[in-house]
Enzyme design. Sequence first.
Site, PDB file in Angstrom:
ATOM      1  N   VAL A  22       0.831  -1.210   0.000  1.00 46.75           N
ATOM      2  CA  VAL A  22       0.000   0.000   0.000  1.00 46.75           C
ATOM      3  C   VAL A  22       0.863   1.257   0.000  1.00 46.75           C
ATOM      4  O   VAL A  22       0.544   2.236  -0.686  1.00 46.75           O
ATOM      5  CB  VAL A  22      -0.948  -0.015   1.212  1.00 46.75           C
ATOM      6  CG1 VAL A  22      -1.687   1.307   1.349  1.00 46.75           C
ATOM      7  CG2 VAL A  22      -1.961  -1.158   1.080  1.00 46.75           C
ATOM      8  N   GLY A  23       1.970   1.259   0.741  1.00 47.99           N
ATOM      9  CA  GLY A  23       2.845   2.419   0.758  1.00 47.99           C
ATOM     10  C   GLY A  23       3.396   2.732  -0.614  1.00 47.99           C
ATOM     11  O   GLY A  23       3.445   3.902  -1.035  1.00 47.99           O
ATOM     12  N   ARG A  42      12.675   0.225   6.408  1.00 45.41           N
ATOM     13  CA  ARG A  42      13.881  -0.285   7.055  1.00 45.41           C
ATOM     14  C   ARG A  42      14.975  -0.686   6.070  1.00 45.41           C
ATOM     15  O   ARG A  42      16.152  -0.541   6.364  1.00 45.41           O
ATOM     16  CB  ARG A  42      13.533  -1.491   7.941  1.00 45.41           C
ATOM     17  CG  ARG A  42      12.827  -1.119   9.230  1.00 45.41           C
ATOM     18  CD  ARG A  42      12.433  -2.339  10.038  1.00 45.41           C
ATOM     19  NE  ARG A  42      11.364  -3.101   9.401  1.00 45.41           N
ATOM     20  CZ  ARG A  42      10.765  -4.143   9.940  1.00 45.41           C
ATOM     21  NH1 ARG A  42      11.155  -4.585  11.121  1.00 45.41           N
ATOM     22  NH2 ARG A  42       9.794  -4.770   9.318  1.00 45.41           N
ATOM     23  N   ARG A  43      14.601  -1.204   4.909  1.00 43.77           N
ATOM     24  CA  ARG A  43      15.582  -1.819   4.010  1.00 43.77           C
ATOM     25  C   ARG A  43      16.054  -0.814   2.964  1.00 43.77           C
ATOM     26  O   ARG A  43      15.351  -0.521   2.008  1.00 43.77           O
ATOM     27  CB  ARG A  43      14.969  -3.044   3.344  1.00 43.77           C
ATOM     28  CG  ARG A  43      14.541  -4.137   4.326  1.00 43.77           C
ATOM     29  CD  ARG A  43      13.717  -5.204   3.629  1.00 43.77           C
ATOM     30  NE  ARG A  43      12.447  -4.658   3.137  1.00 43.77           N
ATOM     31  CZ  ARG A  43      11.648  -5.289   2.272  1.00 43.77           C
ATOM     32  NH1 ARG A  43      11.985  -6.475   1.803  1.00 43.77           N
ATOM     33  NH2 ARG A  43      10.513  -4.740   1.881  1.00 43.77           N
ATOM     34  N   ASP A  68      14.061   2.201  11.319  1.00 41.35           N
ATOM     35  CA  ASP A  68      13.194   1.257  12.013  1.00 41.35           C
ATOM     36  C   ASP A  68      12.301   2.097  12.927  1.00 41.35           C
ATOM     37  O   ASP A  68      12.766   2.686  13.903  1.00 41.35           O
ATOM     38  CB  ASP A  68      14.021   0.270  12.826  1.00 41.35           C
ATOM     39  CG  ASP A  68      13.164  -0.818  13.459  1.00 41.35           C
ATOM     40  OD1 ASP A  68      11.980  -0.557  13.753  1.00 41.35           O
ATOM     41  OD2 ASP A  68      13.678  -1.929  13.673  1.00 41.35           O
ATOM     42  N   TYR A 159      -1.590  -6.422  18.026  1.00 41.21           N
ATOM     43  CA  TYR A 159      -1.823  -5.767  16.735  1.00 41.21           C
ATOM     44  C   TYR A 159      -3.172  -5.046  16.711  1.00 41.21           C
ATOM     45  O   TYR A 159      -3.255  -3.869  16.359  1.00 41.21           O
ATOM     46  CB  TYR A 159      -1.755  -6.801  15.615  1.00 41.21           C
ATOM     47  CG  TYR A 159      -2.059  -6.225  14.253  1.00 41.21           C
ATOM     48  CD1 TYR A 159      -1.147  -5.392  13.613  1.00 41.21           C
ATOM     49  CD2 TYR A 159      -3.260  -6.512  13.601  1.00 41.21           C
ATOM     50  CE1 TYR A 159      -1.423  -4.858  12.367  1.00 41.21           C
ATOM     51  CE2 TYR A 159      -3.543  -5.985  12.362  1.00 41.21           C
ATOM     52  CZ  TYR A 159      -2.622  -5.153  11.745  1.00 41.21           C
ATOM     53  OH  TYR A 159      -2.904  -4.609  10.512  1.00 41.21           O
TER      54      TYR A 159
END
Length: 267
Positions: A22-23, A42-43, A68, A159
């Site tokens: 979605v991002g 993060r990556r 992060d 969650y």
Amino acid sequence: MTETLTTKYGPWGVIAGGSDGVGAAFAHRLAAQGMNVVLVARRLPVLEAFADEIRARYGVAVRTVALDLSFSSALAELEDATAGLEVGLFVYNAGSDDRSVPFLDKDLDIHLGLVRRNCTAVLEAAYRFGGPMVARKRGAVVLVTSGAAWAGGATLAAYGASKAFDLILAESLWAEWQGSGVDVLGLVLGRTDTPSLRRTEGVQGGSYGGDLADPDDVAAEALDHLSDGPTWICGSPAPTGGSPFGALSRRDAVLAMSRGATAHKER
């Protein structure tokens, strides 16, 4: 002429969780309207590859920030990395749960990291980036939440609770910032075809079916309805309505949510 996102809100959009799913769909939609984007995930290699794709396709400026978001310093670092930019749209899309298991089957540190990423960081993002929007009297904030926010459910404890926090935060900010020129939308997603969901169902030994929402449709729907807050239930026949559990008691809603979680695990 139809008002673009850039003319209405500002020249830059920040997408937390902006490398896939979605991002990434939000990034494509923003860039297609000429909005420069800051991609946060993060990556770094994945971020940089996706940034190159957006630059080449749309000719907009793209910045990448590898963070992060469960770290306590993350939002201060993001604020520093975007200093000098007029951020007109902030999409907080991070915070999925890659492993839906019983509460005690997951390490406490993992629960705490999820809560920091889904609650503390979301609140801090709204404060650090929403404040300047209110001062400028234009901008928009999208907090992506989940149908898991409607009621508690087995294997969804941390969650679901964190996504309920996001939903209430979005609705409250919408109420406070009405008339300020800043739109706030709590975007409630159902099951959506993202890498995160595929990883979750892969861990559980299941398979994803054909009833998943398309991320591009989700982003398009959200951007078309930024001014229709406080809450937009993506794909619902009544997207501005209340809980789909309707008149069920809280107990029955929790049991229904738990049955749903179990059914998805067994698919």
